[in-house]
Enzyme design. Sequence first.
Site, PDB file in Angstrom:
ATOM      1  N   ASP A  28       0.862  -1.188   0.000  1.00 48.87           N
ATOM      2  CA  ASP A  28       0.000   0.000   0.000  1.00 48.87           C
ATOM      3  C   ASP A  28       0.896   1.235   0.000  1.00 48.87           C
ATOM      4  OD1 ASP A  28      -1.711   2.210   0.996  1.00 48.87           O
ATOM      5  OD2 ASP A  28      -3.190   0.637   1.249  1.00 48.87           O
ATOM      6  N   ILE A  29       0.604   2.175  -0.872  1.00 50.01           N
ATOM      7  CA  ILE A  29       1.450   3.351  -1.043  1.00 50.01           C
ATOM      8  C   ILE A  29       1.391   4.288   0.181  1.00 50.01           C
ATOM      9  CG2 ILE A  29      -0.205   4.924  -2.189  1.00 50.01           C
ATOM     10  CD1 ILE A  29       3.354   4.216  -3.409  1.00 50.01           C
ATOM     11  N   GLU A  87     -12.374   3.539  -1.270  1.00 50.31           N
ATOM     12  CA  GLU A  87     -11.590   4.482  -2.061  1.00 50.31           C
ATOM     13  C   GLU A  87     -11.354   3.979  -3.495  1.00 50.31           C
ATOM     14  OE1 GLU A  87      -7.888   5.725  -0.087  1.00 50.31           O
ATOM     15  OE2 GLU A  87      -7.020   5.985  -2.080  1.00 50.31           O
ATOM     16  N   HIS A  92      -9.994  -5.470  -2.819  1.00 50.18           N
ATOM     17  CA  HIS A  92      -8.649  -5.710  -2.292  1.00 50.18           C
ATOM     18  C   HIS A  92      -8.702  -6.025  -0.806  1.00 50.18           C
ATOM     19  CE1 HIS A  92      -9.565  -1.387  -2.204  1.00 50.18           C
ATOM     20  NE2 HIS A  92      -8.873  -1.332  -1.084  1.00 50.18           N
ATOM     21  N   HIS A  94      -6.505  -5.839   2.672  1.00 42.77           N
ATOM     22  CA  HIS A  94      -5.345  -5.250   3.346  1.00 42.77           C
ATOM     23  C   HIS A  94      -4.743  -6.303   4.279  1.00 42.77           C
ATOM     24  CE1 HIS A  94      -6.344  -0.859   2.582  1.00 42.77           C
ATOM     25  NE2 HIS A  94      -7.550  -1.371   2.428  1.00 42.77           N
TER      26      HIS A  94
HETATM   27  P1  5GP Z   1      -9.772   1.430   0.461  1.00 41.64           P
HETATM   28  O1  5GP Z   1     -10.394   1.371  -0.925  1.00 41.64           O
HETATM   29  O2  5GP Z   1      -9.502   0.071   1.024  1.00 41.64           O
HETATM   30  O3  5GP Z   1     -10.554   2.311   1.390  1.00 41.64           O
HETATM   31  O4  5GP Z   1      -8.373   2.160   0.307  1.00 41.64           O
HETATM   32  C1  5GP Z   1      -7.568   1.974  -0.817  1.00 41.64           C
HETATM   33  C2  5GP Z   1      -6.138   1.749  -0.380  1.00 41.64           C
HETATM   34  O5  5GP Z   1      -5.353   1.711  -1.571  1.00 41.64           O
HETATM   35  C3  5GP Z   1      -5.565   2.843   0.498  1.00 41.64           C
HETATM   36  O6  5GP Z   1      -4.963   2.272   1.644  1.00 41.64           O
HETATM   37  C4  5GP Z   1      -4.533   3.560  -0.394  1.00 41.64           C
HETATM   38  O7  5GP Z   1      -3.397   3.987   0.309  1.00 41.64           O
HETATM   39  C5  5GP Z   1      -4.193   2.474  -1.412  1.00 41.64           C
HETATM   40  N1  5GP Z   1      -3.876   3.042  -2.720  1.00 41.64           N
HETATM   41  C6  5GP Z   1      -4.611   3.927  -3.418  1.00 41.64           C
HETATM   42  N2  5GP Z   1      -4.021   4.227  -4.591  1.00 41.64           N
HETATM   43  C7  5GP Z   1      -2.882   3.495  -4.631  1.00 41.64           C
HETATM   44  C8  5GP Z   1      -1.836   3.360  -5.596  1.00 41.64           C
HETATM   45  O8  5GP Z   1      -1.827   3.985  -6.664  1.00 41.64           O
HETATM   46  N3  5GP Z   1      -0.813   2.514  -5.293  1.00 41.64           N
HETATM   47  C9  5GP Z   1      -0.781   1.788  -4.132  1.00 41.64           C
HETATM   48  N4  5GP Z   1       0.266   0.978  -3.932  1.00 41.64           N
HETATM   49  N5  5GP Z   1      -1.754   1.894  -3.199  1.00 41.64           N
HETATM   50  C10 5GP Z   1      -2.779   2.739  -3.444  1.00 41.64           C
END
Ligand code: 5GP
Length: 131
Positions: A28-29, A87, A92, A94
Amino acid sequence: MTIFSKIIAGEIPCYKVAENDRFFAFLDINPVNWGHTLVVPKQETDYIFDIDDEQIGAMMQFAKHVAEAIKVAVPCRKVGMAVIGLEVPHAHIHLIPLQQEGDMDFKNKIADPDPARMKQTAEEIARAFRN
Ligand code: 5GP
């Protein structure tokens, strides 16, 4: 095409951890902890519980093997698992190395994670990965 599909296709860089024919894992970035990894299916689905039974079983098995590699590579008591997905519309999981309960706090991210340490962490997890 989602941002995660672009990562899988190599169009956007990532710190890759593991891959097989159906799934892909990368750091995760914006990690909440060192070794915070995302596991994604190569086939795009937004909501994880829309994935069919067979595929989600295989995804969990892949995630388990990634978690085992994280446990070897990153000092931690256990590897925690979470699904949020608000987001990025590409399902995905975690996987997060845990020392304590607070390590799973998504409001508490590592500020400006050092790229060299991210690269090294991904490489160490990748070395420990067994599909
Ligand atoms: P969620 O959809 O689970 O709420 O959050 C999406 C997760 O993806 C976040 O923790 C965010 O940091 C990660 N994320 C979003 N865009 C990118 C990206 O371009 N690259 C990576 N490696 N992680 C990402």
